[in-house]
Design a protein around this motif. Structure first.
Motif, mmCIF file in Angstrom:
data_model
loop_
_atom_site.group_PDB
_atom_site.id
_atom_site.type_symbol
_atom_site.label_atom_id
_atom_site.label_comp_id
_atom_site.label_asym_id
_atom_site.label_seq_id
_atom_site.Cartn_x
_atom_site.Cartn_y
_atom_site.Cartn_z
ATOM 1 N N VAL A 58 -33.684 18.753 20.335
ATOM 2 C CA VAL A 58 -34.441 19.298 21.462
ATOM 3 C C VAL A 58 -34.834 20.742 21.172
ATOM 4 N N GLN A 59 -33.898 21.516 20.622
ATOM 5 C CA GLN A 59 -34.197 22.907 20.258
ATOM 6 C C GLN A 59 -35.334 23.000 19.251
ATOM 7 N N GLN A 60 -35.435 21.995 18.395
ATOM 8 C CA GLN A 60 -36.461 21.983 17.346
ATOM 9 C C GLN A 60 -37.766 21.359 17.805
ATOM 10 N N ASN A 61 -37.897 21.108 19.104
ATOM 11 C CA ASN A 61 -39.114 20.511 19.671
ATOM 12 C C ASN A 61 -39.327 19.086 19.163
ATOM 13 N N LYS A 62 -38.243 18.379 18.888
ATOM 14 C CA LYS A 62 -38.336 16.995 18.429
ATOM 15 C C LYS A 62 -37.864 16.001 19.487
ATOM 16 N N ALA A 63 -37.483 16.501 20.655
ATOM 17 C CA ALA A 63 -37.034 15.646 21.746
ATOM 18 C C ALA A 63 -37.087 16.461 23.035
ATOM 19 N N PHE A 64 -36.970 15.775 24.164
ATOM 20 C CA PHE A 64 -36.985 16.413 25.481
ATOM 21 C C PHE A 64 -35.740 15.958 26.229
ATOM 22 N N LEU A 65 -35.127 16.859 26.987
ATOM 23 C CA LEU A 65 -33.877 16.569 27.686
ATOM 24 C C LEU A 65 -34.141 16.277 29.161
ATOM 25 N N LEU A 66 -33.625 15.150 29.623
ATOM 26 C CA LEU A 66 -33.608 14.823 31.045
ATOM 27 C C LEU A 66 -32.158 14.833 31.507
ATOM 28 N N HIS A 67 -31.839 15.770 32.398
ATOM 29 C CA HIS A 67 -30.495 15.884 32.978
ATOM 30 C C HIS A 67 -30.653 15.615 34.469
ATOM 31 N N ALA A 68 -30.070 14.522 34.964
ATOM 32 C CA ALA A 68 -30.407 14.142 36.329
ATOM 33 C C ALA A 68 -29.318 13.292 36.965
ATOM 34 N N GLY A 69 -29.312 13.313 38.298
ATOM 35 C CA GLY A 69 -28.372 12.509 39.064
ATOM 36 C C GLY A 69 -28.044 13.177 40.378
ATOM 37 N N ASP A 70 -26.902 12.818 40.945
ATOM 38 C CA ASP A 70 -26.495 13.349 42.252
ATOM 39 C C ASP A 70 -26.014 14.782 42.164
ATOM 40 N N CYS A 71 -26.189 15.510 43.269
ATOM 41 C CA CYS A 71 -25.570 16.828 43.387
ATOM 42 C C CYS A 71 -24.062 16.651 43.274
ATOM 43 N N ALA A 72 -23.523 15.717 44.042
ATOM 44 C CA ALA A 72 -22.108 15.365 43.953
ATOM 45 C C ALA A 72 -21.978 13.870 44.241
ATOM 46 N N GLU A 73 -21.290 13.168 43.355
ATOM 47 C CA GLU A 73 -21.048 11.746 43.568
ATOM 48 C C GLU A 73 -19.978 11.555 44.641
ATOM 49 N N SER A 74 -19.986 10.377 45.236
ATOM 50 C CA SER A 74 -18.915 10.012 46.165
ATOM 51 C C SER A 74 -18.219 8.758 45.654
ATOM 52 N N PHE A 75 -16.960 8.642 45.959
ATOM 53 C CA PHE A 75 -16.222 7.443 45.553
ATOM 54 C C PHE A 75 -16.832 6.186 46.176
ATOM 55 N N ASP A 76 -17.278 6.294 47.420
ATOM 56 C CA ASP A 76 -17.821 5.126 48.119
ATOM 57 C C ASP A 76 -19.127 4.629 47.489
ATOM 58 N N ALA A 77 -19.838 5.523 46.803
ATOM 59 C CA ALA A 77 -21.117 5.130 46.185
ATOM 60 C C ALA A 77 -20.931 4.500 44.817
ATOM 61 N N CYS A 78 -19.686 4.319 44.397
ATOM 62 C CA CYS A 78 -19.405 3.702 43.098
ATOM 63 C C CYS A 78 -19.521 2.188 43.235
ATOM 64 N N THR A 79 -20.754 1.696 43.286
ATOM 65 C CA THR A 79 -21.032 0.267 43.393
ATOM 66 C C THR A 79 -21.995 -0.145 42.293
ATOM 67 N N HIS A 80 -22.013 -1.415 41.977
ATOM 68 C CA HIS A 80 -22.930 -1.914 40.947
ATOM 69 C C HIS A 80 -24.374 -1.635 41.335
ATOM 70 N N GLU A 81 -24.696 -1.803 42.613
ATOM 71 C CA GLU A 81 -26.071 -1.593 43.064
ATOM 72 C C GLU A 81 -26.501 -0.143 42.893
ATOM 73 N N ASN A 82 -25.644 0.787 43.295
ATOM 74 C CA ASN A 82 -26.009 2.202 43.201
ATOM 75 C C ASN A 82 -26.094 2.676 41.753
ATOM 76 N N ILE A 83 -25.149 2.253 40.928
ATOM 77 C CA ILE A 83 -25.169 2.661 39.523
ATOM 78 C C ILE A 83 -26.401 2.099 38.825
ATOM 79 N N THR A 84 -26.724 0.846 39.114
ATOM 80 C CA THR A 84 -27.917 0.233 38.536
ATOM 81 C C THR A 84 -29.172 0.976 38.964
ATOM 82 N N ALA A 85 -29.236 1.369 40.249
ATOM 83 C CA ALA A 85 -30.405 2.087 40.744
ATOM 84 C C ALA A 85 -30.552 3.455 40.081
ATOM 85 N N LYS A 86 -29.430 4.155 39.894
ATOM 86 C CA LYS A 86 -29.484 5.471 39.245
ATOM 87 C C LYS A 86 -29.956 5.348 37.803
#
Length: 491
Positions: A58-86
């Motif tokens: 990335v530093q050498q301009n050979k790739a681009f970085l995507l850093h993304a997701g929740d501000c803070a995860e919750s234990f209750d959101a740890c489901t197959h549906e939510n993980i798949t959607a993310k």
């Protein structure tokens, strides 16, 4: 990376700890940490080293970085549906970027461990009550009656992270990221016909290209997956991250492990790896030069992030880089800038200049979320799409003017949908034209407001247009003007 002989995973304990959590029963805390210390690592040295190599690209301009997701995860959101959607949203965003930039995308999710939340105050007002602040699911509960820090939550965080990682690895191993079926990442709930049409156009173009390649016998197998390098046939690289806020927890998962053979300087070389995640970062509230967090981070071999805001002095930034990366190792440090649209012009150029003068290799990443939070007249915490993209555009322009390059973007977004098939409604604007009256429809974040699926793809197309303009021979500043024009269409 050199590590002083005075460093150890626990040497941070001699320093002042910002954002410290006070537990009523220290013995119970030590008992829980002792259990975590004996549990298996969540990630491996080879995965960590592969990410550091890709960040050097990335530093050498050979790739681009995507850093993304929740501000803070919750234990209750740890489901197959939510993980798949993310994961589906991150892959969809990546596809759009790859199509516009024609370069690999390095994907780091704020996932499988982003449970802690720094707070500016130790208490907060809820109705007529003043209660301890909610610090994230690995510290205390969101319920006002469950605010006492509980060490057992650290153990729960470990196992929820493990479950999330297992789900992610299973999805990727099963071909979920294959370009043969990007529609599986789900656009069924997207109400913007413009977004749906543009994404389907890209998908169909890629499908045609792959069919042609197979016809002429040039099917490259994994190389036709979603960019980057690959570990197993049909898989793509995907990395996890969180803010290294709770140092007790981070220390308990810091292990002295063999360096991968190809990278060893001696046959028995070992290094200290934080095995809780591939990538951890120092927050804007915990980056004190003489503080506990900087002391801990300087000794681990993982690639690390540092949040850089308006309060960061230019000389302080260089001294911080000198501490955490004295040997100036490529791929080691990612600087995540978060100024706010109104302040970026005042601070970014100065920070770029001092880093360039010090010759520190860094990945520059724009976080256009944290400096642009506002409160509506009804008291709802939100962000506006136009302001978010305005900071992103300014960041691209300033890097260009300084002879630098923006290497990535850090976003708080979610692909979650409710049972009726609708996205969350936490940020204003975008192609779906979300207004203040609609915020209450599906406001699900217990922390900061996130871009929803449609708004996230809006940002992806805007960045893609910038890279496409570059490829067509226009200068960076011309491309930034294209971005501004595109913003006018989508905001």
């Amino acid at each position: 990376m050199s590590t002083s002989s005075t460093w150890s995973p626990s040497s941070w304990r001699d320093r002042t700890v910002a954002q410290a959590v006070k537990y009523e029963d220290p013995a119970k805390l030590q008992s829980v940490l002792g259990k975590i210390t004996k549990l298996p690592p969540l990630v491996t040295p080879s995965e960590i080293e592969r990410l550091r190599h890709q960040l050097a690209l990335v530093q050498q301009n050979k790739a681009f970085l995507l850093h993304a997701g929740d501000c803070a995860e919750s234990f209750d959101a740890c489901t197959h549906e939510n993980i798949t959607a993310k994961l589906g949203l991150i892959l969809s965003f990546s596809l759009i970027l790859i199509w516009g930039a024609r370069m690999p995308v390095v994907r780091i999710g704020r996932i499988a461990g982003q449970y802690a939340k720094p707070r500016s105050s130790g208490t907060e007002k809820i109705g007529d009550r003043e209660v301890p602040s909610f610090r994230g699911d690995n510290v205390n509960g969101f319920d006002p009656d469950d605010r006492k820090p509980d060490p057992e939550r650290l153990l729960s965080a470990y196992f929820h992270s493990t479950t999330t990682l297992n789900c992610l690895r299973g999805l990727l191993a099963s071909g979920f990221a294959s370009l043969n079926h990007p529609r599986d990442w789900s656009l069924s709930h997207v109400r913007s016909p413009i977004l749906r049409k543009e994404f389907e156009r890209i998908s169909e173009s890629i499908s045609d290209a792959m069919d042609f390649s197979r016809t002429i016998g040039a099917d490259g197998g994994p190389s036709f997956e979603l960019g980057g390098t690959h570990t197993v046939q049909g898989e793509v690289d995907f990395y996890t991250s969180h803010e290294g806020l709770l140092l007790d927890y981070e220390e308990s998962l810091t292990r002295h492990l063999p360096v991968p053979p190809a990278l060893r300087k001696t046959s028995d070389e070992k290094a200290w790896y934080n095995t809780s995640a591939h990538f951890v970062w120092i927050g804007d509230r915990t980056r004190q030069l003489d503080g506990a967090h900087v002391e801990y981070f300087r000794g681990i071999r993982n690639p690390i992030g540092i949040k850089v805001g308006p309060s960061m002095q230019p000389d302080e930034l260089v001294r911080l880089l000198d501490v955490v990366n004295p040997d100036k190792v490529p791929g080691r440090v990612t600087l995540i800038t978060r100024y706010g649209a109104e302040k970026i012009a005042q601070f970014l150029a100065g920070h770029i200049a001092v880093v360039q003068k010090a010759a520190h290799p860094v990945v520059w990443v724009c976080d256009p979320m944290h400096g642009n939070t506002l409160t509506t007249s009804a008291g709802v915490k939100t962000r506006h799409f136009r302001t978010i993209v305005s900071e992103l555009v300014a960041c691209l322009r300033i890097h260009s003017e300084c002879g630098s390059r923006l290497g990535g973007v850090s976003l708080e977004f979610t692909g979650e949908i409710n049972d009726e098939g609708f996205s969350v409604t936490e940020c204003l604007g975008g192609s779906m034209e979300l207004n203040e009256q609609e915020l209450g429809l599906r406001y699900q974040s217990f922390c900061d407001p996130r871009l929803n699926f449609e708004q996230s793809l809006d940002v992806a197309f805007v960045i893609s247009e910038f890279f496409k303009s570059q490829r067509q021979g226009k200068g960076n500043l011309d491309a930034a003007n294209v971005l501004l024009s595109e913003l006018g269409k989508r905001a």
